[in-house]
Write an enzyme that holds these catalytic residues in place. Structure first.
Site, PDB file in Angstrom:
ATOM      1  N   TYR A 144       0.858  -1.191   0.000  1.00  0.00           N
ATOM      2  CA  TYR A 144       0.000   0.000   0.000  1.00  0.00           C
ATOM      3  C   TYR A 144       0.888   1.232   0.000  1.00  0.00           C
ATOM      4  O   TYR A 144       1.855   1.316   0.762  1.00  0.00           O
ATOM      5  CB  TYR A 144      -0.886   0.005   1.245  1.00  0.00           C
ATOM      6  CG  TYR A 144      -1.785   1.220   1.376  1.00  0.00           C
ATOM      7  CD1 TYR A 144      -2.811   1.444   0.457  1.00  0.00           C
ATOM      8  CD2 TYR A 144      -1.609   2.138   2.408  1.00  0.00           C
ATOM      9  CE1 TYR A 144      -3.647   2.559   0.574  1.00  0.00           C
ATOM     10  CE2 TYR A 144      -2.445   3.246   2.541  1.00  0.00           C
ATOM     11  CZ  TYR A 144      -3.465   3.445   1.614  1.00  0.00           C
ATOM     12  OH  TYR A 144      -4.283   4.545   1.747  1.00  0.00           O
ATOM     13  N   ASP A 239       9.339   2.781  -0.010  1.00  0.00           N
ATOM     14  CA  ASP A 239       8.277   3.438   0.742  1.00  0.00           C
ATOM     15  C   ASP A 239       8.413   3.014   2.203  1.00  0.00           C
ATOM     16  O   ASP A 239       8.006   1.922   2.593  1.00  0.00           O
ATOM     17  CB  ASP A 239       6.909   3.061   0.177  1.00  0.00           C
ATOM     18  CG  ASP A 239       5.771   3.771   0.914  1.00  0.00           C
ATOM     19  OD1 ASP A 239       6.055   4.471   1.907  1.00  0.00           O
ATOM     20  OD2 ASP A 239       4.608   3.620   0.490  1.00  0.00           O
ATOM     21  N   LYS A 267       4.112   8.824   9.037  1.00  0.00           N
ATOM     22  CA  LYS A 267       3.811   8.233  10.342  1.00  0.00           C
ATOM     23  C   LYS A 267       4.753   8.713  11.467  1.00  0.00           C
ATOM     24  O   LYS A 267       4.571   9.818  11.952  1.00  0.00           O
ATOM     25  CB  LYS A 267       3.729   6.710  10.208  1.00  0.00           C
ATOM     26  CG  LYS A 267       2.594   6.343   9.227  1.00  0.00           C
ATOM     27  CD  LYS A 267       2.123   4.929   9.237  1.00  0.00           C
ATOM     28  CE  LYS A 267       0.840   4.814   8.407  1.00  0.00           C
ATOM     29  NZ  LYS A 267       0.930   4.059   7.186  1.00  0.00           N
TER      30      LYS A 267
HETATM   31  C1  LIG Z   1       0.326   4.550   5.807  1.00  0.00           C
HETATM   32  C2  LIG Z   1       1.102   4.357   4.567  1.00  0.00           C
HETATM   33  C3  LIG Z   1       1.001   5.245   3.465  1.00  0.00           C
HETATM   34  C4  LIG Z   1      -0.007   6.352   3.429  1.00  0.00           C
HETATM   35  O1  LIG Z   1       0.215   7.308   4.409  1.00  0.00           O
HETATM   36  P1  LIG Z   1      -1.015   8.258   4.864  1.00  0.00           P
HETATM   37  O2  LIG Z   1      -0.386   9.192   5.840  1.00  0.00           O
HETATM   38  O3  LIG Z   1      -2.058   7.359   5.448  1.00  0.00           O
HETATM   39  O4  LIG Z   1      -1.496   8.952   3.648  1.00  0.00           O
HETATM   40  C5  LIG Z   1       1.839   5.041   2.392  1.00  0.00           C
HETATM   41  N1  LIG Z   1       2.724   4.040   2.377  1.00  0.00           N
HETATM   42  C6  LIG Z   1       2.849   3.168   3.395  1.00  0.00           C
HETATM   43  C7  LIG Z   1       3.877   2.092   3.326  1.00  0.00           C
HETATM   44  C8  LIG Z   1       2.027   3.282   4.513  1.00  0.00           C
HETATM   45  O5  LIG Z   1       2.123   2.395   5.508  1.00  0.00           O
END
Ligand SMILES: *Cc1c(COP(=O)(O)O)cnc(C)c1O
Length: 430
Positions: A144, A239, A267
């Site tokens: 994701y 990511d 995060k």
């Molecule tokens: C949570 C997450 C996102 C998206 O971040 P948001 O702050 O919810 O938009 C993108 N990539 C990874 C790996 C994530 O865990």
């Protein structure tokens, strides 16, 4: 446990907010019951509006590595708030946080702040396309990367729970540029490169996948992926929105020797405030406006209150080098305990741990990719989740999510959670 007030609050929310929630995974669709409405947090605990107390292993889905209401982070935020909420003009704290990140990550010379992980990844992809002059991107099923159009294809957790492989409203013209490969399967990546004579701008991967449950990439796979990207002139994006400052201080890059071309963060970097970031070499970042032609902007980007929270959190993390060992030890203890509880109940169960991140599946085989993850017994997970919640242990409400240990999670909390897991596993098998 009584949930009367939460049930009523959910009904009220439902009338004015789609599904009663502002992010789908919060709705408890994949598990039993309705979501507790939260009144406050304190260290490793969460309290709902019915007065129930929970040991919190969700931690706002990752950001709260120091738990709720950490005194130093709170103080720096209050201090920043008193100076003003936002200026839309440069502040020194942005440079300070950027410097911390640049010093920490070998792969980053320059970094730009945005307001969410979604925005960080969306911007990184645009930059990769701008730098290479190519349209195609490659992602892995089950990973994701936020909810931007090009990336909302076979994207794990929320979408896996809802059984929506991609979403209406995303033009097919956009997703036809998104190629899909299988996690931990290098042959599937080679095949994508072969199928794309026009070239691939970038390969984006969660080097420690956390959105199909916790599924780390094999080191050999990452090495081969690095080679393929280099040979084909594609940029490799890690990511690390979830794994950054979670798996280790340097995220996956503190564990693997493979170096990406670009990194996305989120995060923990905001410690509970809305912050995301993307960074790369000075050469790549020079393509970004105003230095270069690739446009990207944000009214609240680098918000001083959010930056203050992030900076305090990062400084605390850096000044405590043994923290990740302690968090990892607790995560391992929790997972070993759950494993023994499952074994005792005769339930097939597998676990994994990376630093403060933990994951488990009701599955009889190791999980290496999204298909393996989908083969988990999600009905048993739903029963386990409900049993744990009713006894005061707050786990993510989907079998495709990662759990988190924070600095405020005590050994007593872990022991209590394990004891509870024994009770619940025994109950669901009788
Ligand atoms: C949570 C997450 C996102 C998206 O971040 P948001 O702050 O919810 O938009 C993108 N990539 C990874 C790996 C994530 O865990």
């Amino acid at each position: 446990m009584a949930y009367d007030k939460s049930i009523a609050a959910f009904e009220e929310a439902y009338k004015v907010i789609p599904g009663g929630v502002d992010s789908p995974v919060r709705a408890f669709s994949g598990v039993e019951g309705t979501p507790p409405f939260i009144e406050r947090g304190e260290g490793g605990y969460l309290f709902d509006i019915d007065g129930n107390r929970y040991i919190d292993y969700v931690q706002s889905w990752g950001p709260l590595i120091f738990g709720h209401c950490d005194a130093e982070i709170e103080a720096s935020v209050i201090e920043a708030v008193k100076r003003g909420l936002s200026f839309g003009a440069p502040t020194i704290v942005e440079t300070e946080l950027a410097t911390e990140i640049v010093t920490l990550f070998d792969s980053i010379d320059k970094v730009r702040f945005v307001s969410s992980g979604t925005e960080a990844v969306m911007s990184a992809i645009r930059l990769a396309r701008g730098v290479t002059g190519r349209d195609n991107i490659l992602k892995f099923t089950g990973c994701y990367h936020g909810h931007s159009d090009s990336l909302l294809v076979q994207a794990g957790s929320g979408l896996a729970t809802f059984g929506t492989p991609s979403s209406p409203g995303v033009p097919a013209d956009l997703t036809r540029h998104t190629l899909l490969a299988t996690y931990n399967d290098i042959a599937s990546v080679s095949a994508c490169f072969e199928k794309s004579p026009e070239g691939i701008a970038c390969v984006i991967i969660e080097p420690i996948a956390g959105n199909m449950g916790l599924v780390p990439a094999d080191e050999a796979f990452l090495e081969e992926l690095r080679c393929l990207c280099t040979n084909h002139g594609a940029l490799l994006i890690f990511d690390e929105v979830m794994s950054g400052f979670r798996a280790s201080l340097k995220g996956a890059q503190g564990i693997s020797t493979v170096k990406p071309d670009m990194v996305t963060l989120g995060k923990v970097i905001g410690a509970g405030m809305p912050v995301g970031a993307f960074g790369a070499s000075a050469e790549i970042m020079a393509h970004l406006s105003p230095e270069g032609p690739v446009y990207q902007a944000g009214t609240l980007s680098g918000n001083p209150v959010a930056m203050a929270a992030g900076l305090t959190s990062l400084k605390k993390l850096k000044s405590n080098p043994s923290l990740y060992v302690a968090l990892g030890t607790k995560a391992k203890k929790l997972m070993d305990g759950f494993q023994h509880a499952a074994d005792a109940a005769g339930l097939p169960f597998v676990t994994d741990v990376r630093g403060s991140m933990f994951g488990f599946f009701f599955s009889d085989k190791p999980v290496k990719n999204f298909d393996d993850a989908l083969a988990n017994d999600s009905d048993t997970f739903a029963k386990f989740h409900k049993g744990m919640l009713d006894r005061g242990v707050y786990l993510a409400c989907s079998s495709y999510e990662t759990g988190f240990i924070c600095a405020a999670t005590t050994d007593e909390m872990i022991d209590e959670s394990i004891k509870t897991a024994y009770e619940v596993m025994a109950e669901i098998t009788t």
